[in-house]
Enzyme design. Structure first.
Site, PDB file in Angstrom:
ATOM      1  N   ASP A  72       0.829  -1.202   0.000  1.00 18.90           N
ATOM      2  CA  ASP A  72       0.000   0.000   0.000  1.00 18.90           C
ATOM      3  C   ASP A  72       0.867   1.257   0.000  1.00 18.90           C
ATOM      4  O   ASP A  72       0.351   2.373  -0.097  1.00 18.90           O
ATOM      5  CB  ASP A  72      -1.003   0.005   1.146  1.00 18.90           C
ATOM      6  CG  ASP A  72      -0.354  -0.065   2.520  1.00 18.90           C
ATOM      7  OD1 ASP A  72       0.886  -0.046   2.614  1.00 18.90           O
ATOM      8  OD2 ASP A  72      -1.103  -0.144   3.512  1.00 18.90           O
ATOM      9  N   SER A  73       2.187   1.067   0.027  1.00 22.06           N
ATOM     10  CA  SER A  73       3.115   2.172  -0.225  1.00 22.06           C
ATOM     11  C   SER A  73       2.895   2.772  -1.603  1.00 22.06           C
ATOM     12  O   SER A  73       3.389   3.863  -1.891  1.00 22.06           O
ATOM     13  CB  SER A  73       4.563   1.687  -0.092  1.00 22.06           C
ATOM     14  OG  SER A  73       4.775   0.508  -0.856  1.00 22.06           O
ATOM     15  N   ASP A 111      -0.919  -6.436  -0.530  1.00 16.92           N
ATOM     16  CA  ASP A 111      -1.230  -5.764   0.731  1.00 16.92           C
ATOM     17  C   ASP A 111      -2.736  -5.580   0.884  1.00 16.92           C
ATOM     18  O   ASP A 111      -3.422  -5.153  -0.048  1.00 16.92           O
ATOM     19  CB  ASP A 111      -0.569  -4.381   0.750  1.00 16.92           C
ATOM     20  CG  ASP A 111       0.242  -4.130   2.005  1.00 16.92           C
ATOM     21  OD1 ASP A 111       0.065  -4.878   2.989  1.00 16.92           O
ATOM     22  OD2 ASP A 111       1.053  -3.194   1.997  1.00 16.92           O
ATOM     23  N   LYS A 141      -0.660  -9.577   2.807  1.00 21.56           N
ATOM     24  CA  LYS A 141      -0.031  -8.991   3.992  1.00 21.56           C
ATOM     25  C   LYS A 141      -1.035  -8.095   4.694  1.00 21.56           C
ATOM     26  O   LYS A 141      -1.833  -7.411   4.043  1.00 21.56           O
ATOM     27  CB  LYS A 141       1.208  -8.164   3.627  1.00 21.56           C
ATOM     28  CG  LYS A 141       1.944  -7.598   4.857  1.00 21.56           C
ATOM     29  CD  LYS A 141       3.215  -6.842   4.463  1.00 21.56           C
ATOM     30  CE  LYS A 141       2.932  -5.463   3.927  1.00 21.56           C
ATOM     31  NZ  LYS A 141       2.373  -4.551   4.974  1.00 21.56           N
ATOM     32  N   GLU A 143      -1.428  -5.556   8.492  1.00 26.94           N
ATOM     33  CA  GLU A 143      -0.738  -4.936   9.617  1.00 26.94           C
ATOM     34  C   GLU A 143      -1.392  -5.312  10.941  1.00 26.94           C
ATOM     35  O   GLU A 143      -2.586  -5.616  11.003  1.00 26.94           O
ATOM     36  CB  GLU A 143      -0.749  -3.409   9.463  1.00 26.94           C
ATOM     37  CG  GLU A 143       0.040  -2.914   8.269  1.00 26.94           C
ATOM     38  CD  GLU A 143       0.077  -1.398   8.158  1.00 26.94           C
ATOM     39  OE1 GLU A 143       0.710  -0.890   7.214  1.00 26.94           O
ATOM     40  OE2 GLU A 143      -0.517  -0.709   9.018  1.00 26.94           O
ATOM     41  N   GLU A 210       9.025  -3.170  11.063  1.00 26.37           N
ATOM     42  CA  GLU A 210       9.326  -1.850  10.516  1.00 26.37           C
ATOM     43  C   GLU A 210       9.675  -0.859  11.615  1.00 26.37           C
ATOM     44  O   GLU A 210       8.954  -0.729  12.611  1.00 26.37           O
ATOM     45  CB  GLU A 210       8.135  -1.305   9.706  1.00 26.37           C
ATOM     46  CG  GLU A 210       8.427   0.053   9.089  1.00 26.37           C
ATOM     47  CD  GLU A 210       7.444   0.479   8.021  1.00 26.37           C
ATOM     48  OE1 GLU A 210       7.586   1.600   7.492  1.00 26.37           O
ATOM     49  OE2 GLU A 210       6.531  -0.311   7.709  1.00 26.37           O
TER      50      GLU A 210
END
EC number: 2.1.2.11
Length: 296
Positions: A72-73, A111, A141, A143, A210
Site C-alpha cells: 500500500d506504499s 497488501d 499482507k 498490519e 518496521e
C-alpha cells in the site's frame, strides 16, 4: 485454475528453488511459503522489493528477487497520496494483477489496505480471497500484532498464506502522529514481542518488522521460527525489504528527510529527468524526429 501466464523474458539458472536458494535462483514454478520456511532453516538471508506494475516487476523477477510486495506504499510513491490510508482494494487488485502478469518466479504478496480487514475476520477473508482469485497473488499482507491475530488465523485456516506486519504500521500513521521508532522502552519492547509471537502463532509465514530498534529486532528474529523481514530494523532480520522507488533513487526527498534506513542503489530520477530533457531539447530544436525516425 492455476495462473499459467508466462511473460516473454527468460532467466538463466536451475529449476529447484530450495537447492539454488531464494535470491538469484530460477525455477519452473513460483517461490512458495515452503521455500521461505526452508530458507529460515538454512539461515539464508533474502531480499524483498515492492512492485506496482508489470514492467518493473519483470525487471525485479529477472534480477532474482524472490518476493515482491504490492504494498500500500503505492499510495505515497505511485498514486500521489500523502500516506497509505487512502489506498483502496480496487487499486491494490489492479496493480497486484499487473505484477503477477509481469512475473513468473517471484512470490507476489498483495497488501490488504486500510479499512479492508479491520472490521474483523469475515471482512479480511472476503478481501484476501479477492486478491487471490482476481489478482492471482500467492499471499497477502496485513498490519497489526495481537489485534490482527484473529484475522490471520481465519485466513490461514482458509488456505490463504499471510505475511504479518508489526512495529511501525503505516496505516496507523494518524494514531502514531508520525513515524516513531518502535520498541524503545521495556513496555514497548514487551508489546512488540507479544505481537510478533501472536502473529506467528496465528499462522503467519513471515513477519515484517518496521522501524524497530536493531537489538529488539534481533531478539524477535531469534525467538521466531518464521522469518522476519526488516525495514529499518537492523541487520539481524532474516530478510530485508525496501520500497523500490527509494532503492532506485526515484523518490524526491526535497520535501522531507530521507529515512535513515534507505540506501539508494541508483539515481534513476536523475537519469529519467536527463532523458526527458534530451527528448524535449531535440523536439524544440527540430532534430527529432530525424530522417532515420521517419517513414518513406
Amino acid at each position: 485454475m492455476t495462473r499459467t501466464h508466462t511473460p516473454a523474458h527468460s532467466s538463466p539458472g536451475g529449476d529447484d528453488t530450495s537447492r539454488t536458494g531464494l535470491y538469484g535462483g530460477t525455477a519452473n514454478r513460483r517461490v512458495t511459503v515452503r521455500d521461505i520456511a526452508a530458507a529460515k532453516r538454512r539461515g539464508e538471508k533474502w531480499p524483498m522489493l515492492t512492485a506496482y506494475d508489470a514492467m518493473t516487476a519483470s525487471v525485479f523477477d529477472e534480477a532474482g528477487i524472490p518476493v515482491l510486495l504490492v504494498g500500500d506504499s503505492m499510495g505515497n510513491c505511485h498514486l500521489g497520496y500523502d500516506s497509505t490510508v487512502p489506498v483502496t482494494m480496487e487499486q491494490v487488485l489492479m496493480l497486484s494483477a499487473a505484477v503477477v502478469r509481469g512475473t513468473r518466479r517471484a512470490l507476489v504478496v498483495g497488501d490488504l489496505p486500510f479499512g479492508s480487514y479491520q472490521e474483523g475476520s469475515v471482512q479480511a477473508l472476503r478481501n484476501a480471497t479477492r486478491l487471490m482469485k482476481e489478482a492471482g497473488v500467492g499471499a497477502v499482507k496485513l498490519e497489526g500484532g495481537e489485534r490482527s491475530a484473529e484475522q490471520i488465523d481465519l485466513l490461514v485456516r482458509s488456505g490463504i498464506p499471510v505475511m504479518a506486519h508489526v512495529g511501525l504500521t503505516p496505516q496507523s500513521v494518524n494514531a502514531y502522529g508520525g513515524h516513531p521508532v518502535q520498541g524503545r522502552g521495556e513496555e514497548a519492547a514487551q508489546q512488540l514481542l507479544r505481537d510478533a509471537k501472536a502473529v506467528q502463532d496465528a499462522g503467519a509465514f513471515a513477519v515484517v518488522l518496521e522501524l524497530v530498534t536493531a537489538d529488539l529486532a534481533a531478539e524477535v528474529t531469534r525467538g521466531l521460527h518464521v522469518p522476519t523481514v526488516g525495514i529499518g530494523a537492523g541487520a539481524e532480520c532474516d530478510a530485508q525489504v525496501l520500497v523500490w522507488t527509494d532503492m532506485a533513487g526515484m523518490t524526491d526527498w526535497s520535501g522531507g528527510r530521507r529515512p535513515r534506513f534507505v540506501k539508494e542503489y541508483a539515481r534513476l530520477r536523475e537519469v529519467l529527468a536527463g532523458a526527458a530533457r534530451g527528448f524535449a531539447e531535440d523536439v524544440a530544436g527540430g532534430t527529432y524526429p530525424a530522417p532515420e525516425h521517419s517513414f518513406r
